[in-house]
Design a protein around this motif. Structure first.
Motif, short mmCIF file in Angstrom:
data_model
loop_
_atom_site.label_atom_id
_atom_site.label_comp_id
_atom_site.label_asym_id
_atom_site.label_seq_id
_atom_site.Cartn_x
_atom_site.Cartn_y
_atom_site.Cartn_z
N LYS A 115 0.95 -1.17 -0.17
CA LYS A 115 -0.10 0.00 -0.02
C LYS A 115 0.84 1.18 0.08
CE LYS A 115 -4.45 -1.57 1.76
NZ LYS A 115 -5.43 -1.41 2.61
N TYR A 119 -1.71 5.27 3.22
CA TYR A 119 -2.21 4.57 4.21
C TYR A 119 -1.47 4.67 5.53
CZ TYR A 119 -5.04 1.64 1.01
OH TYR A 119 -5.98 1.61 0.22
N HIS A 138 0.73 -8.29 5.32
CA HIS A 138 -0.93 -8.26 5.07
C HIS A 138 -1.44 -9.52 4.90
CE1 HIS A 138 -4.29 -7.99 2.47
NE2 HIS A 138 -4.78 -7.18 3.46
N ARG A 142 -4.43 -11.11 7.14
CA ARG A 142 -5.52 -11.53 6.45
C ARG A 142 -6.22 -12.87 6.95
NH1 ARG A 142 -9.15 -8.55 2.18
NH2 ARG A 142 -10.14 -10.30 1.40
N CYS A 451 -12.66 -6.04 0.04
CA CYS A 451 -13.32 -5.93 1.04
C CYS A 451 -13.58 -7.42 1.70
CB CYS A 451 -14.52 -5.23 0.73
SG CYS A 451 -15.58 -5.31 2.22
C1 HEM Z 1 -21.23 -1.66 1.70
C2 HEM Z 1 -20.50 -1.96 2.38
C3 HEM Z 1 -18.94 -1.94 2.12
C4 HEM Z 1 -18.30 -1.29 1.19
C5 HEM Z 1 -18.46 -0.38 -0.06
C6 HEM Z 1 -16.78 -1.84 1.42
C7 HEM Z 1 -15.74 -1.28 0.67
C8 HEM Z 1 -14.61 -1.79 0.93
C9 HEM Z 1 -13.50 -1.19 0.01
C10 HEM Z 1 -13.45 -0.37 -0.89
C11 HEM Z 1 -12.34 -1.79 0.84
C12 HEM Z 1 -10.83 -2.01 0.31
C13 HEM Z 1 -10.04 -0.97 0.59
C14 HEM Z 1 -8.69 -1.09 -0.08
O1 HEM Z 1 -8.25 -1.23 -1.26
O2 HEM Z 1 -7.77 -0.85 0.84
C15 HEM Z 1 -12.61 -2.36 2.05
C16 HEM Z 1 -11.92 -3.23 2.75
C17 HEM Z 1 -12.27 -3.83 3.70
N1 HEM Z 1 -13.40 -4.00 4.23
FE1 HEM Z 1 -15.14 -3.51 3.26
N2 HEM Z 1 -16.89 -2.49 2.71
C18 HEM Z 1 -18.27 -2.71 3.18
C19 HEM Z 1 -18.70 -3.63 4.18
C20 HEM Z 1 -17.81 -4.21 5.05
C21 HEM Z 1 -18.14 -5.05 6.03
C22 HEM Z 1 -19.59 -5.32 6.51
C23 HEM Z 1 -17.31 -5.50 6.51
C24 HEM Z 1 -17.09 -6.29 7.94
C25 HEM Z 1 -16.45 -7.39 7.70
C26 HEM Z 1 -15.95 -5.09 5.89
C27 HEM Z 1 -14.56 -5.06 6.12
C28 HEM Z 1 -13.50 -4.58 5.44
C29 HEM Z 1 -12.24 -4.95 5.71
C30 HEM Z 1 -11.57 -5.85 7.20
C31 HEM Z 1 -11.39 -4.40 4.82
C32 HEM Z 1 -9.90 -4.43 4.75
C33 HEM Z 1 -9.48 -5.74 3.89
C34 HEM Z 1 -7.96 -5.66 3.86
O3 HEM Z 1 -7.13 -4.59 3.95
O4 HEM Z 1 -7.33 -6.76 3.71
N3 HEM Z 1 -16.32 -4.07 4.91
N4 HEM Z 1 -13.95 -2.58 2.09
#
Ligand code: HEM
Length: 503
Positions: A115, A119, A138, A142, A451
């Motif tokens: 990243k 960040y 990461h 993860r 996500c």
């Molecule tokens: C409509 C709802 C949601 C949207 C639009 C969304 C969108 C995103 C996006 C765009 C990222 C990627 C960020 C990146 O590239 O760094 C992300 C990562 C993440 N989201 Fe979601 N998210 C949503 C709901 C949730 C929910 C319900 C959870 C619960 C578990 C969640 C947990 C995470 C986690 C833990 C990451 C980090 C993943 C990583 O860095 O490996 N998200 N989300």
């Protein structure tokens, strides 16, 4: 006559002070001038188009995020500078890619899984899965936090029934509003629902957003109020590294464990849960309590208001378009007549199978009104750089895209009417076209850092949206507005409605 010593000293001091001030000013002006010259004439990204001021400082990006104008501003830059898909320089080291065809090369390339500096805001909290920059660290984290737990199979088996209980109680709350003739800000209520789902999945017992029918401890309010500072810190390097780098400023600006509300309370309550109970995160073997707390906070913040906004924005867009609303209601009624929807709550699989138009509305809303239209950058690894879509990108560049920009402007990917809300686009041209468009979607991110909670969010959307329209007639009193502050979206003002139970 020799001057009195008391008269000489002030003169000498004031001379010294004004001399030093002039010198400091001169150095400042020279440094700024050099920065402008370097950024425009010598920087490795000097050939990429964009306004001259974004090439010299990341402050304009910070201001756009803070002033809620970022999506519109980035779209205007694409219109002006982005001919033939040319990436645009939106900050000194940052390139914005705005064609869906370019995204795979950024987000699916393992070599770019590191990243970018954007960040690295440890200043505003300990490192979590989301802020871990290195690809190897990461991957390990993860695996420890993710895996089967967040897969659709486990969610359906373990959590769908519990989510149904929350839906039933949420609907009962709305009936109480109806009984006393109270209008309701539907988009706030959907966020409270999503916050309870998140706390329940993490700690087994929900924290009471639905039971008490309120924003518990002002957590959602505080989250939204904090998006400005958070977004500014992420975008404006000086604030992130210099101001928030200082302990004093951090102590002053950031939430504290002793707070009785908001993010401070969220962390304190999370700490209590982690040490007292056997919730999801206390089973995680790796990491200290501080790291567990950081990940717990991340999950709640990543999954609560985001999904709540997805729910509110979908309902808003459907309600804003009477023809779409009529079709959705017809579809639900027809499925109910056939007896293919469970009572009291429609199941995720049933909604996907028997309510295709409603499902298309959800996709279309996530496409146009992404709940996190944020800047998620990846670093070009050291070496020869990388070629994307015919553009050579030098090593060390931060590359990113933006959900609203790609999904509203890329007519190659989504059709000539990409900027319009037209759910039927997901049903025309069969599964193949829908799959092609789905592959262009950036709402949930892409690749190994995409996500983790996508399936959970989609499950909530496919349950609560149909239940609202199945159980209630909705009169819109104020349609509210989709806005994004610091890369995080919500409805402000919210969607204000009056609900009437269907016969
Ligand atoms: C409509 C709802 C949601 C949207 C639009 C969304 C969108 C995103 C996006 C765009 C990222 C990627 C960020 C990146 O590239 O760094 C992300 C990562 C993440 N989201 Fe979601 N998210 C949503 C709901 C949730 C929910 C319900 C959870 C619960 C578990 C969640 C947990 C995470 C986690 C833990 C990451 C980090 C993943 C990583 O860095 O490996 N998200 N989300």
């Amino acid at each position: 006559m020799a001057p009195h010593v008391g008269n000489i000293l002030p003169t000498t001091w004031s001379g010294l002070i004004s001399g030093s001030a002039a010198l400091i000013l001169l150095i400042g002006v020279a440094a700024a001038a050099w920065r402008v010259i370097y950024s425009l004439c010598f920087h490795p990204l000097k050939h990429f188009p964009g306004p001259w001021y974004t090439a010299c400082t990341s402050l304009p990006l910070g201001i756009a995020g803070l002033s809620r104008s970022e999506p519109a501003w980035l779209c205007s830059l694409v219109e002006k500078y982005g001919k033939n898909g040319t990436p645009i320089r939106i900050a000194p080291d940052l390139l914005l890619f705005h064609k869906a065809r370019q995204l795979r090369d950024i987000y699916w390339d393992a070599a770019c899984n590191t990243k970018g500096g954007i960040y690295q805001h440890e200043a505003i909290g300990p490192t979590s899965l989301f802020t871990t920059t290195g690809a190897d660290d990461h991957r390990k984290l993860r695996k420890a936090l993710g895996g089967a737990f967040w897969s659709v199979g486990t969610l359906k088996k373990t959590w769908e029934g519990r989510i149904d209980e929350l839906v039933v109680n949420w609907v009962a709350n709305r009936r109480r509003d109806e009984e006393i003739g109270k209008p309701v800000v539907l988009s706030n209520k959907t966020s409270e629902f999503a916050a309870d789902v998140m706390t329940m999945v993490l700690f087994t017992t929900p924290w009471g957003f639905v039971r008490n029918d309120r924003d518990e401890r002002g957590m959602l309010h505080a989250w939204r109020a904090g998006t400005g500072l958070f977004g500014l810190a992420v975008r404006w390097r000086f604030l992130r590294e210099v101001v928030l780098g200082s302990r004093l400023m951090r102590d002053y600006l950031l939430p504290k464990l002793t707070d009785e509300w908001g993010n401070g309370w969220l962390m304190a309550q999370g700490m209590r849960e982690i040490s007292n109970r056997h919730g999801r995160l206390s089973k995680e073997k790796e990491g200290t309590d501080t790291q567990r707390l950081a990940n717990m906070t991340l999950f709640i913040q990543a999954g609560a208001d985001t999904t709540g906004t997805g729910l509110g924005a979908t309902l808003r867009l459907i309600l804003k378009h009477p023809d779409v609303l009529a079709k959705v209601c017809e579809e639900i009624a027809a499925a109910d007549t056939k007896g293919v929807l469970s009572n009291p709550v429609v199941q995720y699989d049933e909604a996907k199978q028997h309510l295709p138009y409603l499902s298309a509305c959800i996709r279309e809303s996530l496409r146009l009104h992404s709940p996190i239209p944020n800047l998620f950058s990846r670093l070009v690894p050291p070496g020869d750089g990388k070629t994307i879509d015919g553009f050579h990108i030098p090593a060390g560049t931060e590359m990113l895209s933006h959900a609203v920009v790609v999904q509203q402007l890329d007519t190659d990917a989504f059709g000539p009417d990409a900027a319009e809300f037209r759910p039927a686009r997901w049903l025309e041209g069969g599964e193949a076209r829908a799959a092609r468009m789905e592959a262009c979607m950036y709402t949930f991110g892409m690749g190994p850092r995409g996500c983790l909670g996508k399936e959970l969010a989609l499950m909530e959307l496919h349950k609560l949206v149909p239940e609202v329209l199945r159980r209630f007639g909705v009169e819109v009193l104020e349609e509210g507005q989709y806005c994004a502050c610091g890369g995080i979206a919500y409805l402000q003002p919210g969607l204000l409605v009056r609900l009437t139970s269907r016969g």
